[in-house]
Scaffold this motif. Structure first.
Motif, PDB file in Angstrom:
ATOM      1  N   ALA A 268       0.574  -1.165  -0.460  1.00 27.53           N
ATOM      2  CA  ALA A 268      -0.100   0.081  -0.471  1.00 27.53           C
ATOM      3  C   ALA A 268       0.817   1.510  -0.153  1.00 27.53           C
ATOM      4  O   ALA A 268       0.704   2.036  -0.713  1.00 27.53           O
ATOM      5  N   ASP A 269       1.665   1.232   0.971  1.00 32.55           N
ATOM      6  CA  ASP A 269       2.984   2.495   0.641  1.00 32.55           C
ATOM      7  C   ASP A 269       3.563   2.873  -0.578  1.00 32.55           C
ATOM      8  O   ASP A 269       3.339   4.000  -0.830  1.00 32.55           O
ATOM      9  N   THR A 270       3.661   1.293  -0.907  1.00 34.40           N
ATOM     10  CA  THR A 270       4.611   1.673  -2.504  1.00 34.40           C
ATOM     11  C   THR A 270       3.520   2.391  -3.578  1.00 34.40           C
ATOM     12  O   THR A 270       4.409   2.629  -4.094  1.00 34.40           O
ATOM     13  N   PHE A 271       2.344   2.019  -3.234  1.00 29.16           N
ATOM     14  CA  PHE A 271       1.323   2.209  -4.678  1.00 29.16           C
ATOM     15  C   PHE A 271       1.436   3.632  -4.063  1.00 29.16           C
ATOM     16  O   PHE A 271       1.389   4.240  -5.194  1.00 29.16           O
ATOM     17  N   LEU A 272       1.417   4.384  -2.728  1.00 25.14           N
ATOM     18  CA  LEU A 272       0.932   4.924  -2.987  1.00 25.14           C
ATOM     19  C   LEU A 272       1.594   6.519  -2.878  1.00 25.14           C
ATOM     20  O   LEU A 272       1.600   7.290  -3.230  1.00 25.14           O
ATOM     21  N   ASP A 273       3.116   5.777  -3.162  1.00 29.07           N
ATOM     22  CA  ASP A 273       4.163   6.675  -3.291  1.00 29.07           C
ATOM     23  C   ASP A 273       4.495   6.784  -4.577  1.00 29.07           C
ATOM     24  O   ASP A 273       3.932   8.265  -4.977  1.00 29.07           O
ATOM     25  N   ILE A 274       4.258   6.182  -5.454  1.00 26.83           N
ATOM     26  CA  ILE A 274       3.948   6.211  -6.758  1.00 26.83           C
ATOM     27  C   ILE A 274       3.040   7.404  -6.938  1.00 26.83           C
ATOM     28  O   ILE A 274       3.454   8.303  -8.269  1.00 26.83           O
ATOM     29  N   LYS A 275       1.854   7.061  -7.037  1.00 30.08           N
ATOM     30  CA  LYS A 275       0.750   7.610  -7.477  1.00 30.08           C
ATOM     31  C   LYS A 275       0.590   9.174  -6.561  1.00 30.08           C
ATOM     32  O   LYS A 275       0.892   9.955  -7.459  1.00 30.08           O
ATOM     33  N   GLU A 276       1.620   9.064  -5.418  1.00 31.58           N
ATOM     34  CA  GLU A 276       1.770  10.792  -5.477  1.00 31.58           C
ATOM     35  C   GLU A 276       2.954  11.847  -6.429  1.00 31.58           C
ATOM     36  O   GLU A 276       3.005  12.821  -6.708  1.00 31.58           O
ATOM     37  N   LYS A 277       3.959  10.636  -6.833  1.00 32.10           N
ATOM     38  CA  LYS A 277       4.574  11.026  -7.292  1.00 32.10           C
ATOM     39  C   LYS A 277       4.580  11.099  -8.502  1.00 32.10           C
ATOM     40  O   LYS A 277       4.658  12.621  -9.372  1.00 32.10           O
ATOM     41  N   TYR A 278       4.228  10.459  -8.883  1.00 31.15           N
ATOM     42  CA  TYR A 278       3.929  10.486 -10.726  1.00 31.15           C
ATOM     43  C   TYR A 278       2.795  10.208 -11.369  1.00 31.15           C
ATOM     44  O   TYR A 278       2.319  10.352 -12.319  1.00 31.15           O
ATOM     45  N   GLY A 279       0.955  10.091 -10.495  1.00 28.49           N
ATOM     46  CA  GLY A 279       0.572   9.721 -10.643  1.00 28.49           C
ATOM     47  C   GLY A 279       0.045   8.415 -10.892  1.00 28.49           C
ATOM     48  O   GLY A 279      -0.022   7.812 -11.263  1.00 28.49           O
ATOM     49  N   ALA A 280      -1.169   8.392 -10.681  1.00 26.76           N
ATOM     50  CA  ALA A 280      -2.026   7.163 -10.876  1.00 26.76           C
ATOM     51  C   ALA A 280      -1.628   6.082 -12.582  1.00 26.76           C
ATOM     52  O   ALA A 280      -2.023   4.769 -12.105  1.00 26.76           O
ATOM     53  N   GLU A 281      -2.005   7.014 -13.350  1.00 31.05           N
ATOM     54  CA  GLU A 281      -2.145   6.479 -14.697  1.00 31.05           C
ATOM     55  C   GLU A 281      -0.047   5.933 -14.574  1.00 31.05           C
ATOM     56  O   GLU A 281       0.004   5.163 -15.779  1.00 31.05           O
ATOM     57  N   ALA A 282       0.577   5.894 -13.701  1.00 32.59           N
ATOM     58  CA  ALA A 282       1.776   5.225 -14.035  1.00 32.59           C
ATOM     59  C   ALA A 282       2.346   4.123 -13.732  1.00 32.59           C
ATOM     60  O   ALA A 282       3.026   3.150 -13.876  1.00 32.59           O
ATOM     61  N   VAL A 283       0.469   3.323 -13.181  1.00 38.31           N
ATOM     62  CA  VAL A 283       1.074   1.782 -12.276  1.00 38.31           C
ATOM     63  C   VAL A 283       0.003   1.023 -13.002  1.00 38.31           C
ATOM     64  O   VAL A 283      -1.123   1.445 -13.942  1.00 38.31           O
ATOM     65  N   VAL A 284       0.085   0.342 -13.684  1.00 33.90           N
ATOM     66  CA  VAL A 284      -0.683  -0.744 -15.087  1.00 33.90           C
ATOM     67  C   VAL A 284      -0.900  -2.257 -14.235  1.00 33.90           C
ATOM     68  O   VAL A 284      -0.552  -2.152 -12.836  1.00 33.90           O
ATOM     69  N   PHE A 285      -2.771  -2.246 -13.755  1.00 40.47           N
ATOM     70  CA  PHE A 285      -2.997  -3.735 -13.141  1.00 40.47           C
ATOM     71  C   PHE A 285      -3.283  -4.881 -14.305  1.00 40.47           C
ATOM     72  O   PHE A 285      -3.820  -4.353 -15.409  1.00 40.47           O
ATOM     73  N   GLY A 286      -2.369  -5.861 -14.580  1.00 41.43           N
ATOM     74  CA  GLY A 286      -2.805  -7.317 -15.084  1.00 41.43           C
ATOM     75  C   GLY A 286      -2.970  -8.047 -14.991  1.00 41.43           C
ATOM     76  O   GLY A 286      -2.705  -8.443 -13.278  1.00 41.43           O
ATOM     77  N   GLN A 287      -3.581  -9.057 -15.429  1.00 39.31           N
ATOM     78  CA  GLN A 287      -3.869 -10.249 -15.210  1.00 39.31           C
ATOM     79  C   GLN A 287      -3.798 -11.375 -16.276  1.00 39.31           C
ATOM     80  O   GLN A 287      -4.068 -10.971 -17.199  1.00 39.31           O
ATOM     81  N   GLY A 288      -3.288 -12.908 -16.415  1.00 44.43           N
ATOM     82  CA  GLY A 288      -3.382 -13.141 -17.235  1.00 44.43           C
ATOM     83  C   GLY A 288      -5.202 -13.638 -17.588  1.00 44.43           C
ATOM     84  O   GLY A 288      -6.446 -13.053 -17.346  1.00 44.43           O
ATOM     85  N   THR A 289      -5.168 -15.264 -18.441  1.00 41.16           N
ATOM     86  CA  THR A 289      -7.101 -16.034 -18.540  1.00 41.16           C
ATOM     87  C   THR A 289      -7.371 -16.742 -17.167  1.00 41.16           C
ATOM     88  O   THR A 289      -7.052 -17.388 -16.944  1.00 41.16           O
ATOM     89  N   GLY A 290      -8.233 -16.324 -17.374  1.00 41.46           N
ATOM     90  CA  GLY A 290      -9.333 -17.528 -16.648  1.00 41.46           C
ATOM     91  C   GLY A 290      -8.688 -17.257 -14.727  1.00 41.46           C
ATOM     92  O   GLY A 290      -8.490 -18.445 -14.656  1.00 41.46           O
ATOM     93  N   ARG A 291      -8.379 -16.771 -14.086  1.00 35.81           N
ATOM     94  CA  ARG A 291      -8.432 -17.119 -13.201  1.00 35.81           C
ATOM     95  C   ARG A 291      -9.363 -15.597 -12.338  1.00 35.81           C
ATOM     96  O   ARG A 291     -10.296 -15.306 -13.035  1.00 35.81           O
ATOM     97  N   ASP A 292      -9.467 -15.986 -11.392  1.00 35.15           N
ATOM     98  CA  ASP A 292      -9.840 -15.569 -10.327  1.00 35.15           C
ATOM     99  C   ASP A 292      -9.987 -14.429  -9.687  1.00 35.15           C
ATOM    100  O   ASP A 292     -10.473 -14.457  -8.648  1.00 35.15           O
ATOM    101  N   ILE A 293      -9.377 -13.621 -10.165  1.00 34.76           N
ATOM    102  CA  ILE A 293      -8.580 -12.324  -9.126  1.00 34.76           C
ATOM    103  C   ILE A 293      -9.394 -10.726 -10.078  1.00 34.76           C
ATOM    104  O   ILE A 293      -9.510 -10.332 -10.099  1.00 34.76           O
ATOM    105  N   ALA A 294      -9.858 -11.586 -11.398  1.00 36.70           N
ATOM    106  CA  ALA A 294     -10.482 -10.323 -12.543  1.00 36.70           C
ATOM    107  C   ALA A 294     -10.791  -9.326 -11.798  1.00 36.70           C
ATOM    108  O   ALA A 294     -11.558  -8.037 -11.488  1.00 36.70           O
TER     109      ALA A 294
END
Length: 306
Positions: A129-155
């Motif tokens: 959480a701290d790492t994500f929020l630090d990136i968001k504050e410095k570079y903006g939320a669009e600097a983070v990519v949220f990715g997944q593979g196929t057929g997973r229960d994470i979607a």
């Protein structure tokens, strides 16, 4: 709409019951029972990474609750007791000495080295959480990519995390870009939607259902379904249909069990699949073997193709 609570029998003599829109097929054995000194629990499994099926499994545990073995559930109409090695090896994976059981942390300066220390779940969540929020504050939320593979229960969760974080960058990546997305795009371009071969998986009584017609011929092109069980398609269904009279045309450079039992084995040279497809089209069009009404109603660019 099926009438609630109507009982009947399928062609195999198995008692069935209509529950709303669904047909319930009672099992001979309960969801959990004893077999000698072992407890058997019935379930379904999606074995990672990469499985899209969800086969019926029987989980055998000893008196201490340890998983001893996994076998296919013969009462499950999906896989009928057959499993691939992924499910059969679940006990080995579960108790492997190298399996990760706890969050591990490594100093960035030791990247590439096996220098990990165990931390608590709370520490791990706070660190992320701290790492994500630090990136968001410095570079903006669009600097983070949220990715997944196929057929997973994470979607359902990763999308909510992405939107609530404020990033527009939710993507499917890695293996999805290499196999799944091109396959789905090809299906959509040629057939208008995603599809899998019809092996009566839509009926609880499968091949015995009077509404199901066994295909006369199945073309298997550049795939070996007995090993590649993708997108909710269990490869042994092909063998089921072969036993019931369906013939197979196998298009594959390799000699396999399926090619040895097929009506025709077209051993194309690697890279020549497009030439073979164009040859098919040449015969189908020039010998007027296509459905004119379908072409007129559902396609465009046919004259250029011809």
């Amino acid at each position: 709409m099926a009438e609630h609570g109507v009982e009947g029998y399928n062609n195999s003599g198995v008692s069935t019951q209509l529950i709303g829109d669904f047909i319930e097929v009672p099992h001979e054995k309960p969801w959990r029972y004893q077999e000698g000194d072992l407890t058997v629990t019935r379930g379904s499994a999606w074995s990672g990474p990469g499985c899209h099926d969800g086969c019926g499994v029987l989980l055998y545990t000893d008196k201490d609750g340890k998983l001893v073995k996994v076998e296919g559930d013969p009462e499950n109409p999906y896989n009928k007791g057959r499993l691939c090695v992924r499910c059969l090896d679940v006990p080995e994976v579960t108790y492997n000495k190298d399996r990760l059981l706890y969050p591990m942390k490594r100093d960035p300066k030791d990247r590439g080295k096996d220098k990990w220390e165990r931390i608590s779940w709370d520490e791990a969540i706070d660190l992320v959480a701290d790492t994500f929020l630090d990136i968001k504050e410095k570079y903006g939320a669009e600097a983070v990519v949220f990715g997944q593979g196929t057929g997973r229960d994470i979607a359902a969760y990763i999308t909510r995390l992405c939107w609530s974080f404020g990033s527009p960058n939710y993507v499917l990546f890695l293996s999805g870009c290499a196999c799944y997305l091109p396959r789905v795009a090809g299906m959509a371009a040629t057939a208008g939607s995603f599809w899998v071969a019809d092996c009566s998986q839509q009926f609880t009584d499968r091949y015995d259902n009077p509404e199901y017609k066994i295909p006369e011929t199945m073309f298997i092109w550049g795939n070996y379904p007995l090993r590649a069980n993708s997108d909710g398609f269990y490869g042994h269904w092909v063998v089921d249909l072969m036993k019931r009279g369906m013939e197979v045309v196998m298009i594959d450079p390799k000699v396999t069990w399926l090619s040895a039992h097929s009506r025709l084995h077209l051993r194309v040279r690697p890279g020549c699949d497009a030439a073979l497809a164009l040859g098919f089209l040449n015969v189908i069009i020039n010998e007027d073997l296509y459905d004119h009404e379908f072409v007129e109603k559902w396609t465009y660019g046919f004259d250029q193709l011809r």
